[in-house]
Write a protein that holds these residues in place. Structure first.
Motif: not given
Ligand code: KIV
Length: 270
Positions: A95-104
């Motif tokens: 959770f929240m290791t990919y939802q922030v942005s494609p770059r993340q």
């Protein structure tokens, strides 16, 4: 960062996994969280091991997957790849290791592949994550998508057992994931007919959990299917009763220590 040993050539690759659908071979997937279990499962003819963020509940004793961190996933995935010779290893992005942005997502998925030696990552979402799946696909990081009941959205669904019934949205999610480049997709807690329709319309393998027998493969949480966790929803078939076996063995062990039956002379050094 330590180098990861390369896999033997007989190991199952992402293209092998995808090819199974065209060849009409059903895929068997189980979760693994450490080397002991990975070796046991890998030696038992499973096609893929998923280092699921279900480890938050199964291993860490938490109520949801939400607190699981990227470093924890990497720690567990390293143990799994170290002990796996054959099965494809896929690692959940927490959770929240990919939802922030494609770059993340690229930076964190890159860490997973680089540091663990796993072959692919899994992320939850279809349409909403299409841009991220496409970004990972562009940098050649294989992605398994996950639609239907998504455990990381438990706060939205309200519970883990909510069956998803919106056929149009589910199909749109699955198609968006495929078009974005996902190599496979988990369908979780979806009515059988909807999962069957999705499976028919996609060229990538669908892996069901509580989504009926028409999926191209199935995944279960290993301690659930072995009767170890005591978690027994409708979609889990218990293929063994290891909880009873283990508890009986431990009771016998304790009672033999107390009665003086164990250890005996055969367990002693002379
Ligand atoms: O985290 C997990 O173990 C999963 C499977 C149950 C599909 O996502």
């Amino acid at each position: 960062m330590s180098a990861t040993p390369s896999k033997p050539s007989r190991s199952i690759t992402v293209p092998d996994f995808v090819k199974a659908k065209a060849e009409g071979r059903k895929l068997s997937v189980l979760t693994a969280y450490d080397a002991l279990w990975a070796k046991l499962l890998d030696e038992s003819d499973v096609d893929a091991l998923l280092v699921g963020d279900s480890l938050g509940m199964v291993v860490q004793g938490k109520e949801t997957t939400l607190p699981v961190t990227l470093n924890e996933m990497i720690y567990h995935a390293k143990m799994v790849t170290r002990a796996t010779q054959r099965a494809l290893v896929i690692v959940d992005m927490p959770f929240m290791t990919y939802q922030v942005s494609p770059r993340q997502a690229i930076s964190n998925a890159g860490r997973i592949l680089k540091e663990t030696g796993a072959s692919a990552v899994k992320i939850e979402g279809g349409e909403a994550q299409a841009e991220t799946i496409a970004a990972l696909h562009r940098v050649e990081i294989p992605v398994m998508a996950h639609v239907g009941m998504r455990p990381q959205s438990v706060r939205k669904f309200g519970r883990h057992s909510a069956v998803q019934r919106d056929a149009d949205q589910l199909l749109a999610d699955a198609k968006a994931a495929e078009q974005a480049g996902a190599f496979s997709i988990v369908l979780e807690l979806i009515p059988r007919q909807i999962a069957a329709d999705i499976t028919k319309q996609l060229t990538i393998p669908t892996i069901g959990i509580g989504a009926g027998p028409e999926c191209d493969g199935q995944v279960l949480v290993t301690p659930d299917m072995l009767g170890l966790s005591g978690f027994r929803p409708k979609f889990v078939k218990q293929f063994a009763q290891l909880r009873d076996t283990i508890q009986q063995a431990v009771r016998t062990y304790s009672s033999e220590i107390r009665s003086g039956t164990f250890p005996d002379d055969s367990h002693s050094h002379h």
